[in-house]
Structure formats: structure tokens, C-alpha cells
Design a protein around this motif. Structure first.
Motif, short mmCIF file in Angstrom:
data_model
loop_
_atom_site.label_atom_id
_atom_site.label_comp_id
_atom_site.label_asym_id
_atom_site.label_seq_id
_atom_site.Cartn_x
_atom_site.Cartn_y
_atom_site.Cartn_z
N GLN A 131 -11.60 -1.86 8.20
CA GLN A 131 -12.16 -1.86 6.85
C GLN A 131 -13.68 -1.78 6.83
N ARG A 132 -14.31 -1.89 7.99
CA ARG A 132 -15.77 -1.65 8.06
C ARG A 132 -16.09 -0.17 8.01
N ILE A 133 -15.12 0.68 8.29
CA ILE A 133 -15.35 2.12 8.36
C ILE A 133 -15.20 2.73 6.98
N HIS A 134 -16.13 3.60 6.62
CA HIS A 134 -16.07 4.30 5.34
C HIS A 134 -16.08 5.81 5.64
N LEU A 135 -14.89 6.36 5.79
CA LEU A 135 -14.77 7.77 6.09
C LEU A 135 -15.11 8.61 4.87
N PRO A 136 -15.54 9.85 5.07
CA PRO A 136 -15.83 10.72 3.93
C PRO A 136 -14.55 11.04 3.16
N GLY A 137 -14.70 11.34 1.89
CA GLY A 137 -13.54 11.66 1.07
C GLY A 137 -12.94 10.41 0.46
N PRO A 138 -11.83 10.57 -0.26
CA PRO A 138 -11.19 9.43 -0.91
C PRO A 138 -10.59 8.48 0.13
N PRO A 139 -10.48 7.18 -0.19
CA PRO A 139 -9.86 6.23 0.75
C PRO A 139 -8.44 6.67 1.08
N PRO A 140 -8.06 6.70 2.36
CA PRO A 140 -6.71 7.11 2.72
C PRO A 140 -5.66 6.20 2.10
N GLU A 141 -4.59 6.79 1.60
CA GLU A 141 -3.51 6.00 1.02
C GLU A 141 -2.81 5.17 2.10
N PHE A 142 -2.68 5.76 3.30
CA PHE A 142 -2.03 5.10 4.42
C PHE A 142 -3.01 5.00 5.59
N ALA A 143 -2.90 3.92 6.35
CA ALA A 143 -3.67 3.78 7.59
C ALA A 143 -2.85 2.91 8.55
N VAL A 144 -2.99 3.22 9.82
CA VAL A 144 -2.29 2.47 10.87
C VAL A 144 -3.34 1.66 11.62
N CYS A 145 -3.16 0.33 11.65
CA CYS A 145 -4.08 -0.55 12.36
C CYS A 145 -3.33 -1.32 13.45
N ALA A 146 -4.11 -1.96 14.34
CA ALA A 146 -3.55 -2.78 15.42
C ALA A 146 -2.52 -2.00 16.22
N ASN A 147 -2.83 -0.71 16.46
CA ASN A 147 -1.99 0.16 17.29
C ASN A 147 -0.57 0.31 16.75
N GLY A 148 -0.41 0.21 15.44
CA GLY A 148 0.91 0.32 14.83
C GLY A 148 1.46 -0.99 14.35
N GLY A 149 0.75 -2.08 14.59
CA GLY A 149 1.23 -3.39 14.16
C GLY A 149 1.16 -3.57 12.66
N HIS A 150 0.23 -2.88 12.01
CA HIS A 150 0.10 -2.95 10.56
C HIS A 150 0.06 -1.55 9.98
N LEU A 151 0.85 -1.33 8.96
CA LEU A 151 0.81 -0.09 8.19
C LEU A 151 0.20 -0.44 6.84
N LEU A 152 -1.02 0.02 6.62
CA LEU A 152 -1.69 -0.25 5.35
C LEU A 152 -1.28 0.78 4.32
N VAL A 153 -0.92 0.29 3.15
CA VAL A 153 -0.60 1.16 2.01
C VAL A 153 -1.57 0.79 0.90
N ARG A 154 -2.47 1.72 0.60
CA ARG A 154 -3.56 1.48 -0.36
C ARG A 154 -4.31 0.19 -0.02
N GLY A 155 -4.56 0.01 1.29
CA GLY A 155 -5.40 -1.08 1.76
C GLY A 155 -4.68 -2.38 2.06
N GLU A 156 -3.39 -2.47 1.74
CA GLU A 156 -2.63 -3.70 1.96
C GLU A 156 -1.56 -3.48 3.03
N SER A 157 -1.38 -4.49 3.90
CA SER A 157 -0.38 -4.38 4.95
C SER A 157 1.02 -4.45 4.36
N ASP A 158 1.86 -3.48 4.75
CA ASP A 158 3.21 -3.37 4.21
C ASP A 158 4.11 -4.45 4.82
N PRO A 159 4.68 -5.36 4.03
CA PRO A 159 5.47 -6.47 4.60
C PRO A 159 6.75 -6.01 5.28
N ASP A 160 7.39 -4.96 4.77
CA ASP A 160 8.60 -4.46 5.42
C ASP A 160 8.29 -3.96 6.83
#
Length: 276
Positions: A78-107
Motif C-alpha cells: 500500500q506504500r506503492i502508488h502505481l500510475p493509472g487507477p488503483p487496481p481492483e485486484f492485487a495479490v500480496c504476501a506471495n498469494g496469501g492475501h487477495l485484495l479486492v478494492r484494497g481489502e483482503s478477501d476473507p474467502d
């Protein structure tokens, strides 16, 4: 009939974005590319890409789903600010967290937890082994990330290659992977993969496949699962000569490689029916 564009999933550090020490700028200063800072921490600029790469990534985000796929923790990402709109999805912790609009998906968190419990030695066992076998002469810090994996910060020039090989041999039957990236030695559970999280994004979005890029051993699963991939001319994969038929091994290093990868991604989504 219009062919749907593949989504794009990419590692960040030393693939698309670079620290000052990893820029690999060569030649005259006047010919150096213009850089854009995309990460600041404690008042210091940390990570960059070229302005050209920034423009390419901005256009890419307007044409398909772009998924940053990083080993960073959520806080570090979340310290990184890539160009363009914020990505809807992001993978963090090598796949441990799937962020959906910035929030970790509980499922997804529940899915990951079940896989780790069934297939791997516990984190505390691996962490204890790391600390017990590391030499204080070269160990600088030891950390865990998101209660999912462990890593050491080391003095690379003093780190024995034999120690890393012995650690990998110890970790393998216990369901863990070892990766040496710069000054960090990562111990990561084998089921904790970027490719699994990206496949979940593809399922949710209906993407027909994906393009990928990465530079480290922890990116191999992502590259192998992709329809087409790229790796830069530096990093763990380049150092070991790792190759795959559908993965382009670039000669370029640093931000020049990052710019080429961004250009290749854009070409891949604007002409998804292209035969590579």
C-alpha cells in the motif's frame, strides 16, 4: 467476434519497479531515462519506473485487468502508488492475501489457511530452524510476514552458498520453498503461490488467460501458469539461467527491462489473438 483480452499479472520489485540501487542505468547521464517515483517511505523515495513505463501501464489498466502480484505484505504494497487507477485486484504476501478494492478477501484467506494446514510444516518450526542455523556474522534481521512466511535480512557478501542449499534441502520435504533475493532469504510455504491467487482473479473476471512477468524463484509458478511471460536479464531466474518455452528471457536489466515488459503487456492485450 472480438477476442477477450487476457488479464495481466506482474511481480513488482525488480520487475516493474526498482530501487535506486537496482536501476542499472548505463551510459551518459544525459541519455538516462526520466524516472517517476512510485514509493516513498519515511520521507525517502524508494522505488521508481521510467515515465515511459508509467504511460504504458496507465494505458494497460484502461484496456484490461492489471493485477500486481507481490511478495510484499499488504502494508508494504500500500506504500506503492502505481500510475493509472488503483487496481481492483492485487495479490500480496506471495498469494496469501487477495485484495479486492484494497481489502483482503476473507474467502481467499480461508482457502489459503486450509491449504497450509494440510500441506506444510508450521511457520514457527521453520522460523526456529532459520534462526538456529543462521550465523550472527551475516544475519542482520529476521522477520515473519503476515503470519504466513519468514525471511532473513543478511549481509550478502558473507552469506555462504552452502547454507542456502542446505536450507533448501531441509525445507523441501517440509513443504517449503527457499528463495534468495538481494539481501533477503525467503522461506515460503509451497502452496502459497501467486499463480493460485491470479487464477482466482481470472475465474472471477472471466478472463481467458493471463500474461505475467517476474524475476525470482517465487515467480516461477506464475510464469509457468501464464499464457505468455517475460523475465528481466537480472535477478534470481536470470542468475540460474531459468527458462520456459513461452517465457521470454530479456537481455535488458533494471528499469529498461521494466519498460520493455510494460510494452510487451500492452501489445499482448491489444492483440490477444496474436500468435507469439
Amino acid at each position: 467476434m472480438t477476442v477477450p483480452a487476457p488479464l495481466v499479472a506482474s511481480d513488482l520489485d525488480r520487475t516493474l519497479i526498482y530501487s535506486a540501487a537496482a536501476l542499472y542505468l548505463t551510459g551518459a547521464d544525459a541519455a538516462a531515462p526520466r524516472l517517476l517515483c512510485v514509493e516513498v517511505y519515511e520521507g525517502r523515495p524508494l522505488s521508481y519506473l521510467t515515465e515511459t513505463a508509467a504511460a504504458l501501464l496507465t494505458e494497460l489498466a484502461g484496456r484490461t485487468t492489471f493485477v500486481p502480484a507481490t511478495t510484499r505484505t499488504r502494508e508494504q504494497y500500500q506504500r506503492i502508488h502505481l500510475p493509472g487507477p488503483p487496481p481492483e485486484f492485487a495479490v500480496c504476501a506471495n498469494g496469501g492475501h487477495l485484495l479486492v478494492r484494497g481489502e483482503s478477501d476473507p474467502d481467499w484467506q480461508r482457502t489459503v489457511a486450509a491449504r497450509l494446514a494440510a500441506q506444510c510444516a508450521p511457520l514457527d518450526v521453520v522460523r526456529a530452524h532459520l534462526v538456529r542455523t543462521a550465523d550472527p556474522a551475516w544475519l542482520r534481521r529476521e522477520r515473519t510476514a503476515e503470519d504466513l512466511f519468514a525471511y532473513l535480512v543478511v549481509e550478502r557478501s558473507l552469506l555462504p552458498e552452502s547454507w542456502v542449499k542446505d536450507l533448501a534441502a531441509w525445507a523441501q520435504p517440509r513443504g517449503w520453498t527457499i528463495s534468495l533475493q538481494g539481501r533477503k532469504v525467503y522461506a515460503v510455504p509451497k502452496p502459497l503461490t501467486k499463480s493460485a491467487a491470479v487464477a482466482e482473479v481470472a475465474r472471477r473476471t472471466g478472463a481467458p488467460g493471463f500474461l505475467a512477468a517476474g524475476d525470482s524463484l517465487l515467480d516461477t509458478d506464475l510464469l509457468l501458469a501464464a499464457d505468455r511471460g517475460w523475465r528481466p536479464g537480472h535477478g534470481e531466474l536470470a542468475d540460474t539461467g531459468w527458462r520456459a518455452p513461452h517465457v521470454t528471457a530479456l537481455r535488458e536489466r533494471g528499469v529498461a527491462a521494466g519498460e520493455l515488459i510494460a510494452r510487451a503487456f500492452l501489445a499482448g492485450v491489444t492483440d490477444p489473438g496474436r500468435t507469439w
